[in-house]
Design a protein around this motif. Structure first.
Motif, PDB file in Angstrom:
ATOM      1  N   ARG A   1       0.818  -1.213   0.000  1.00  0.00           N
ATOM      2  CA  ARG A   1       0.000   0.000   0.000  1.00  0.00           C
ATOM      3  C   ARG A   1       0.854   1.266   0.000  1.00  0.00           C
ATOM      4  O   ARG A   1       0.584   2.220  -0.725  1.00  0.00           O
ATOM      5  CB  ARG A   1      -0.930   0.013   1.215  1.00  0.00           C
ATOM      6  CG  ARG A   1      -1.999  -1.059   1.214  1.00  0.00           C
ATOM      7  CD  ARG A   1      -3.046  -0.783   2.279  1.00  0.00           C
ATOM      8  NE  ARG A   1      -3.910  -1.926   2.473  1.00  0.00           N
ATOM      9  CZ  ARG A   1      -3.733  -2.861   3.411  1.00  0.00           C
ATOM     10  NH1 ARG A   1      -2.715  -2.760   4.239  1.00  0.00           N
ATOM     11  NH2 ARG A   1      -4.574  -3.870   3.530  1.00  0.00           N
ATOM     12  N   ASN A   2       1.869   1.284   0.861  1.00  0.00           N
ATOM     13  CA  ASN A   2       2.641   2.514   1.022  1.00  0.00           C
ATOM     14  C   ASN A   2       3.445   2.875  -0.217  1.00  0.00           C
ATOM     15  O   ASN A   2       3.587   4.056  -0.554  1.00  0.00           O
ATOM     16  CB  ASN A   2       3.569   2.406   2.231  1.00  0.00           C
ATOM     17  CG  ASN A   2       2.807   2.450   3.543  1.00  0.00           C
ATOM     18  OD1 ASN A   2       1.588   2.580   3.563  1.00  0.00           O
ATOM     19  ND2 ASN A   2       3.519   2.345   4.644  1.00  0.00           N
ATOM     20  N   SER A   3       3.999   1.873  -0.894  1.00  0.00           N
ATOM     21  CA  SER A   3       4.767   2.179  -2.102  1.00  0.00           C
ATOM     22  C   SER A   3       3.872   2.785  -3.180  1.00  0.00           C
ATOM     23  O   SER A   3       4.292   3.676  -3.923  1.00  0.00           O
ATOM     24  CB  SER A   3       5.469   0.927  -2.631  1.00  0.00           C
ATOM     25  OG  SER A   3       4.532  -0.098  -2.933  1.00  0.00           O
ATOM     26  N   ARG A   4       2.621   2.343  -3.233  1.00  0.00           N
ATOM     27  CA  ARG A   4       1.683   2.914  -4.202  1.00  0.00           C
ATOM     28  C   ARG A   4       1.258   4.329  -3.821  1.00  0.00           C
ATOM     29  O   ARG A   4       1.144   5.210  -4.674  1.00  0.00           O
ATOM     30  CB  ARG A   4       0.463   1.996  -4.347  1.00  0.00           C
ATOM     31  CG  ARG A   4       0.737   0.836  -5.266  1.00  0.00           C
ATOM     32  CD  ARG A   4      -0.257  -0.299  -5.156  1.00  0.00           C
ATOM     33  NE  ARG A   4      -0.050  -1.244  -6.246  1.00  0.00           N
ATOM     34  CZ  ARG A   4       0.998  -2.051  -6.355  1.00  0.00           C
ATOM     35  NH1 ARG A   4       1.942  -2.030  -5.416  1.00  0.00           N
ATOM     36  NH2 ARG A   4       1.134  -2.874  -7.379  1.00  0.00           N
ATOM     37  N   GLN A   5       1.040   4.549  -2.526  1.00  0.00           N
ATOM     38  CA  GLN A   5       0.712   5.909  -2.103  1.00  0.00           C
ATOM     39  C   GLN A   5       1.896   6.838  -2.348  1.00  0.00           C
ATOM     40  O   GLN A   5       1.714   7.993  -2.755  1.00  0.00           O
ATOM     41  CB  GLN A   5       0.312   5.936  -0.623  1.00  0.00           C
ATOM     42  CG  GLN A   5      -0.171   7.328  -0.195  1.00  0.00           C
ATOM     43  CD  GLN A   5      -0.586   7.395   1.270  1.00  0.00           C
ATOM     44  OE1 GLN A   5      -0.807   6.373   1.933  1.00  0.00           O
ATOM     45  NE2 GLN A   5      -0.693   8.603   1.791  1.00  0.00           N
ATOM     46  N   LEU A   6       3.116   6.336  -2.128  1.00  0.00           N
ATOM     47  CA  LEU A   6       4.312   7.142  -2.382  1.00  0.00           C
ATOM     48  C   LEU A   6       4.436   7.471  -3.865  1.00  0.00           C
ATOM     49  O   LEU A   6       4.773   8.603  -4.227  1.00  0.00           O
ATOM     50  CB  LEU A   6       5.561   6.388  -1.901  1.00  0.00           C
ATOM     51  CG  LEU A   6       6.896   7.116  -2.072  1.00  0.00           C
ATOM     52  CD1 LEU A   6       6.915   8.429  -1.304  1.00  0.00           C
ATOM     53  CD2 LEU A   6       8.050   6.214  -1.621  1.00  0.00           C
ATOM     54  N   ARG A   7       4.158   6.516  -4.722  1.00  0.00           N
ATOM     55  CA  ARG A   7       4.178   6.759  -6.175  1.00  0.00           C
ATOM     56  C   ARG A   7       3.234   7.900  -6.542  1.00  0.00           C
ATOM     57  O   ARG A   7       3.614   8.846  -7.249  1.00  0.00           O
ATOM     58  CB  ARG A   7       3.766   5.489  -6.921  1.00  0.00           C
ATOM     59  CG  ARG A   7       3.613   5.665  -8.429  1.00  0.00           C
ATOM     60  CD  ARG A   7       2.817   4.520  -9.021  1.00  0.00           C
ATOM     61  NE  ARG A   7       1.475   4.434  -8.441  1.00  0.00           N
ATOM     62  CZ  ARG A   7       0.679   3.367  -8.538  1.00  0.00           C
ATOM     63  NH1 ARG A   7       1.090   2.294  -9.194  1.00  0.00           N
ATOM     64  NH2 ARG A   7      -0.525   3.373  -7.994  1.00  0.00           N
ATOM     65  N   ASP A   8       2.009   7.842  -6.047  1.00  0.00           N
ATOM     66  CA  ASP A   8       1.019   8.870  -6.366  1.00  0.00           C
ATOM     67  C   ASP A   8       1.424  10.223  -5.784  1.00  0.00           C
ATOM     68  O   ASP A   8       1.219  11.268  -6.412  1.00  0.00           O
ATOM     69  CB  ASP A   8      -0.357   8.458  -5.843  1.00  0.00           C
ATOM     70  CG  ASP A   8      -0.876   7.193  -6.520  1.00  0.00           C
ATOM     71  OD1 ASP A   8      -0.347   6.811  -7.586  1.00  0.00           O
ATOM     72  OD2 ASP A   8      -1.811   6.574  -5.960  1.00  0.00           O
ATOM     73  N   TYR A   9       1.989  10.193  -4.580  1.00  0.00           N
ATOM     74  CA  TYR A   9       2.411  11.433  -3.912  1.00  0.00           C
ATOM     75  C   TYR A   9       3.532  12.111  -4.702  1.00  0.00           C
ATOM     76  O   TYR A   9       3.503  13.323  -4.930  1.00  0.00           O
ATOM     77  CB  TYR A   9       2.865  11.113  -2.495  1.00  0.00           C
ATOM     78  CG  TYR A   9       3.171  12.320  -1.651  1.00  0.00           C
ATOM     79  CD1 TYR A   9       2.145  13.023  -1.011  1.00  0.00           C
ATOM     80  CD2 TYR A   9       4.479  12.766  -1.478  1.00  0.00           C
ATOM     81  CE1 TYR A   9       2.430  14.138  -0.219  1.00  0.00           C
ATOM     82  CE2 TYR A   9       4.762  13.873  -0.694  1.00  0.00           C
ATOM     83  CZ  TYR A   9       3.732  14.547  -0.069  1.00  0.00           C
ATOM     84  OH  TYR A   9       4.015  15.650   0.711  1.00  0.00           O
ATOM     85  N   ILE A  10       4.517  11.325  -5.136  1.00  0.00           N
ATOM     86  CA  ILE A  10       5.633  11.890  -5.903  1.00  0.00           C
ATOM     87  C   ILE A  10       5.154  12.416  -7.243  1.00  0.00           C
ATOM     88  O   ILE A  10       5.580  13.489  -7.692  1.00  0.00           O
ATOM     89  CB  ILE A  10       6.749  10.841  -6.055  1.00  0.00           C
ATOM     90  CG1 ILE A  10       7.453  10.663  -4.703  1.00  0.00           C
ATOM     91  CG2 ILE A  10       7.757  11.264  -7.126  1.00  0.00           C
ATOM     92  CD1 ILE A  10       8.495   9.564  -4.676  1.00  0.00           C
TER      93      ILE A  10
END
Length: 201
Positions: free
Chosen positions: A82-91
Motif C-alpha cells: 500500500r505505502n509504495s503505491r501511495q508514495l508513487r502517487d504522492y511523488i
C-alpha cells in the motif's frame, strides 16, 4: 595591495561572525540542486512531523518550505504494497505541482523499504535522483539498489529497532554511525550534516 585586501577580507569575516551570519552556508549550498524537491518518508507509526528537525536543517542551507514535502501514509503499519503505491502517487503529485523532473527522497525506518519497492516495482527510478535512508529497513524492500539512483544508507549500531544488516544494501553508499538511536537518526546533528553532504551533486 595584498595586505589591504587581506585586511578587508578579515574585517568582512569578523563582521559576518559578529552579526551571526553563517559564512559556510554558501559553500554548503553551492553543490546542491535546489530544483529537485525533497520528499520525506516516515516509517511505521510515524508521520510528517518526524522530520521537523531535518526540515529546519535543510532550510538553513538554502531550501525553502515550498521545496520540502512530507508524506503521511494512510496505512501506518509499514505495509510495503500500500505505502509504495501511495508514495508513487504522492511523488507524481509533487512533480506535477513543482514542474520538477525528479525528486530527492529522505526516508526513515520502514520508509526506506517502501521507497525501494517504489523504485524497483513501480517505475520510480526515472523520477528519483537521490535517496537517503536513516535506519532504513532497506532489505525488506529490495536486495540491492537499482541502477540510476544515487542511494545513501545511514545507520547506527546503537539502533535497537532496525538492525544494521537490514540497512546495509548492495549498491549504496553505506555509512555506519555510532551512538545514535533509531529515533535519534532524525535529530542528530552529525547525521544531518551527512544528509546535506549527500544531497550535493
Amino acid at each position: 595591495m595584498k595586505s589591504i585586501k587581506h585586511s578587508l577580507l578579515g574585517i568582512i569575516i569578523l563582521a559576518l561572525l559578529f552579526f551571526g551570519i553563517p559564512i559556510t552556508s554558501a559553500a554548503q549550498e553551492s553543490d546542491i540542486d535546489f530544483d529537485k524537491p525533497v520528499v520525506l518518508v516516515h516509517g511505521i507509526g510515524g508521520s510528517s512531523t518526524n522530520f521537523y528537525s531535518i526540515e529546519r536543517k535543510l532550510r538553513s542551507v538554502g531550501y525553502s518550505r515550498s521545496d520540502l514535502f512530507a508524506i503521511n501514509f494512510t496505512d501506518r503499519s509499514g505495509n510495503n504494497y500500500r505505502n509504495s503505491r501511495q508514495l508513487r502517487d504522492y511523488i507524481d503529485d509533487v512533480l506535477r505541482r513543482t514542474g520538477a523532473d525528479q525528486v530527492n527522497i529522505i526516508a526513515h525506518s520502514m520508509g526506506g523499504s517502501n521507497t525501494l519497492r517504489y523504485l524497483t516495482q513501480l517505475g520510480g527510478v526515472s523520477k528519483v535522483d537521490k535517496v537517503i535512508t536513516l535506519g532504513g529497513a532497506n532489505r525488506l524492500g529490495a536486495t540491492s539498489v537499482p541502477s540510476g539512483v544515487d542511494f545513501t544508507s545511514i545507520y547506527s549500531s546503537s539502533d535497537l529497532i532496525v538492525s544494521t544488516s537490514l540497512s546495509r544494501i548492495s549498491g549504496a553508499n553505506n555509512i555506519h554511525v555510532y551512538g545514535v538511536s533509531h529515533l535519534g537518526l532524525l535529530t542528530n546533528s552529525r547525521v544531518q550534516n551527512l544528509i546535506v553532504e549527500n544531497l550535493k551533486n
